[in-house]
Design an enzyme around this catalytic site. Structure first.
Site, PDB file in Angstrom:
ATOM      1  N   ARG A 115      69.530  34.624  32.942  1.00  0.00           N
ATOM      2  CA  ARG A 115      68.996  36.101  33.171  1.00  0.00           C
ATOM      3  C   ARG A 115      69.665  36.952  32.183  1.00  0.00           C
ATOM      4  NH1 ARG A 115      68.897  35.195  38.773  1.00  0.00           N
ATOM      5  NH2 ARG A 115      66.452  34.696  39.349  1.00  0.00           N
ATOM      6  N   LYS A 137      63.306  42.715  18.530  1.00  0.00           N
ATOM      7  CA  LYS A 137      62.041  42.120  19.029  1.00  0.00           C
ATOM      8  C   LYS A 137      62.480  40.936  19.190  1.00  0.00           C
ATOM      9  CE  LYS A 137      57.488  44.416  17.798  1.00  0.00           C
ATOM     10  NZ  LYS A 137      56.196  43.857  16.593  1.00  0.00           N
ATOM     11  N   GLU A 179      58.023  42.257   2.889  1.00  0.00           N
ATOM     12  CA  GLU A 179      58.417  43.580   4.636  1.00  0.00           C
ATOM     13  C   GLU A 179      58.634  44.822   3.656  1.00  0.00           C
ATOM     14  OE1 GLU A 179      57.028  43.404   7.132  1.00  0.00           O
ATOM     15  OE2 GLU A 179      57.521  41.100   7.493  1.00  0.00           O
ATOM     16  N   LYS A 217      63.385  51.290   8.666  1.00  0.00           N
ATOM     17  CA  LYS A 217      62.664  50.484  10.366  1.00  0.00           C
ATOM     18  C   LYS A 217      63.139  51.108  11.312  1.00  0.00           C
ATOM     19  CE  LYS A 217      61.754  45.779  12.962  1.00  0.00           C
ATOM     20  NZ  LYS A 217      61.528  44.520  12.394  1.00  0.00           N
ATOM     21  N   GLU A 227      57.407  49.417  21.128  1.00  0.00           N
ATOM     22  CA  GLU A 227      56.200  50.045  20.593  1.00  0.00           C
ATOM     23  C   GLU A 227      54.847  49.968  21.280  1.00  0.00           C
ATOM     24  OE1 GLU A 227      53.394  46.018  18.234  1.00  0.00           O
ATOM     25  OE2 GLU A 227      55.736  46.125  18.018  1.00  0.00           O
ATOM     26  N   ARG A 231      55.413  52.867  16.114  1.00  0.00           N
ATOM     27  CA  ARG A 231      56.286  51.838  16.083  1.00  0.00           C
ATOM     28  C   ARG A 231      54.702  50.148  15.489  1.00  0.00           C
ATOM     29  NH1 ARG A 231      61.149  47.365  18.698  1.00  0.00           N
ATOM     30  NH2 ARG A 231      61.043  46.549  16.789  1.00  0.00           N
ATOM     31  N   ASN A 235      53.168  47.438  11.736  1.00  0.00           N
ATOM     32  CA  ASN A 235      52.425  45.596  11.617  1.00  0.00           C
ATOM     33  C   ASN A 235      51.744  45.457  10.572  1.00  0.00           C
ATOM     34  OD1 ASN A 235      53.669  44.544  14.887  1.00  0.00           O
ATOM     35  ND2 ASN A 235      52.784  46.195  15.087  1.00  0.00           N
ATOM     36  N   HIS A 238      50.325  42.632   9.537  1.00  0.00           N
ATOM     37  CA  HIS A 238      50.217  41.413  10.008  1.00  0.00           C
ATOM     38  C   HIS A 238      48.923  41.110  10.503  1.00  0.00           C
ATOM     39  CE1 HIS A 238      53.833  42.686   9.311  1.00  0.00           C
ATOM     40  NE2 HIS A 238      54.633  41.481   9.994  1.00  0.00           N
ATOM     41  N   HIS A 242      48.696  37.408   9.920  1.00  0.00           N
ATOM     42  CA  HIS A 242      48.732  36.797  11.085  1.00  0.00           C
ATOM     43  C   HIS A 242      48.229  35.560  10.785  1.00  0.00           C
ATOM     44  CE1 HIS A 242      52.571  38.770  13.565  1.00  0.00           C
ATOM     45  NE2 HIS A 242      53.362  37.509  12.581  1.00  0.00           N
ATOM     46  N   HIS A 259      56.101  33.500   5.687  1.00  0.00           N
ATOM     47  CA  HIS A 259      55.462  34.792   6.902  1.00  0.00           C
ATOM     48  C   HIS A 259      55.088  35.553   5.558  1.00  0.00           C
ATOM     49  CE1 HIS A 259      55.071  37.827   9.481  1.00  0.00           C
ATOM     50  NE2 HIS A 259      55.992  38.895   9.266  1.00  0.00           N
TER      51      HIS A 259
END
Length: 355
Positions: A115, A137, A179, A217, A227, A231, A235, A238, A242, A259
């Site tokens: 956990r 993230k 990036e 960032k 997000e 935020r 992206n 992306h 993606h 990526h």
């Protein structure tokens, strides 16, 4: 280089940061340290890391296969099983030593093991230093769908040491550079205008550039950690990127895109869409297209490739009510988010990218 203090953790720069890492580990009563890495980093990065690890905490090294195709639940389950067999408990801590795949996956594993246990990121790729390791993230892929399983979980510490970049091929450096270009396009026009002419960039001061990207960032993430709004601008590139990346990843006839290479493609397409739906001037779009394609070239896409890539858009995490949402540019350095975009306009953008 000045360290960056966030609400949840410190971002430390340079080789001297390992002394603080050792002090932190030794003072917090951890029962065991797990070091997660991949086979490439095990060979090229881990010896340097271990030589700079001053700790009395007993540690175990867990090695996985490299590559986005291995950032899946099966790999995570194997790592967790190994941690259990090695007597991991709730007072264990995990350190990731690797690129974006390892930091994404390692943070996720730490957040669900027992956990949740503490973790620390040691990014070894440029992309991980400026993006993947920053901001909390974590995630893994499912059936090619990027990061559709994951949680927000903050590390206890992040160390950025540019010495690891000496182990990278030029292609990996360029992937991370995409990036950095993105950070300039969405937030800092002067930064982008400096980076866009890569031939004139002083890579002898790469640490300062990385620091600037991390500041951008972190500034965004601090205002919107989970997000819900701002935020989302991180992206940019992306949504389309993606989709193409996932299609290439799951198609055996295609060479897998890194990526950053996919994001570079996506930024050109989404800059085209910005010209159509936002306030970006056409000349700025053409300049962005020229700058990015002069660094990354043009990915060869057939008509079938475009149509097949579009099928992946439905899995984008920014969508809601069945509609595709993109981050767009009003101008270089100023972005907007949650803009509804049609597939037809994305096809037009991909055709403009190719021509």
């Amino acid at each position: 280089m000045e360290n960056i203090k966030t609400e949840h953790y410190d971002i430390l720069f340079g080789q001297e940061a390992y002394g603080q890492l050792g002090t932190y580990l030794n003072n917090n009563g951890y029962s065991k340290l797990f070091i997660l890495t991949d086979s490439n980093c095990y060979e090229h990065c881990l010896p340097y890391f271990l030589s700079n690890l001053p700790t009395e905490v007993p540690f175990e090294i867990i090695e996985v296969e490299p590559g986005e195709e291995n950032k899946v639940l099966d790999t995570c389950a194997g790592v967790i099983q190994t941690m259990l067999e090695l007597a991991g408990d709730r007072k264990s801590i995990l350190i990731t030593v690797g690129g974006g795949v390892i930091t994404d996956m390692g943070g996720f594993i730490a957040s669900v093991f027992m956990r949740g246990i503490d973790f620390i990121n040691i990014p070894t790729s440029l992309l991980a230093m400026v993006d993947a390791s920053v901001g909390g993230k974590t995630g893994v892929d499912l059936n090619g769908i990027k990061n559709c399983i994951g949680v927000f979980a903050m590390p206890k510490m992040l160390i950025i040491d540019v010495n690891y970049l000496e182990t990278l091929e030029a292609r990996q450096i360029k992937a991370g550079y995409a990036e950095m270009l993105k950070h300039g396009l969405i937030f800092d026009a002067n930064y982008y205008n400096y980076l866009k002419d890569i031939a004139n960039v002083d890579f002898g001061d790469l640490q300062a550039l990385i620091h600037h990207s991390v500041v951008i960032k972190n500034t965004v993430v601090t205002q919107d950690p989970k997000e819900q709004g701002l935020r989302k601008i991180l992206n940019f590139g992306h949504t389309v990127g993606h989709a193409v990346e996932s299609y290439f990843l799951t198609n055996e006839s295609k060479q897998t895109l890194l990526h950053g290479e996919a994001v570079a493609l996506g930024m050109v397409v989404e800059a085209f869409i910005s010209k159509e739906l936002a306030q970006l001037y056409e000349q700025d779009y053409l300049n962005i297209k020229h700058a990015i394609q002069s660094i990354y070239g043009v990915v060869d896409l057939s008509e079938d490739d475009i149509l097949n890539s579009l099928e992946w858009l439905k899995f984008d995490k920014k969508n809601y009510s069945g509609n595709i949402r993109c981050v767009l540019l009003n101008k270089i350095g100023e972005s907007v988010y949650d803009i509804e975009v049609s597939k037809e306009l994305i096809i037009s953008g991909l055709n403009s990218y190719l021509n």
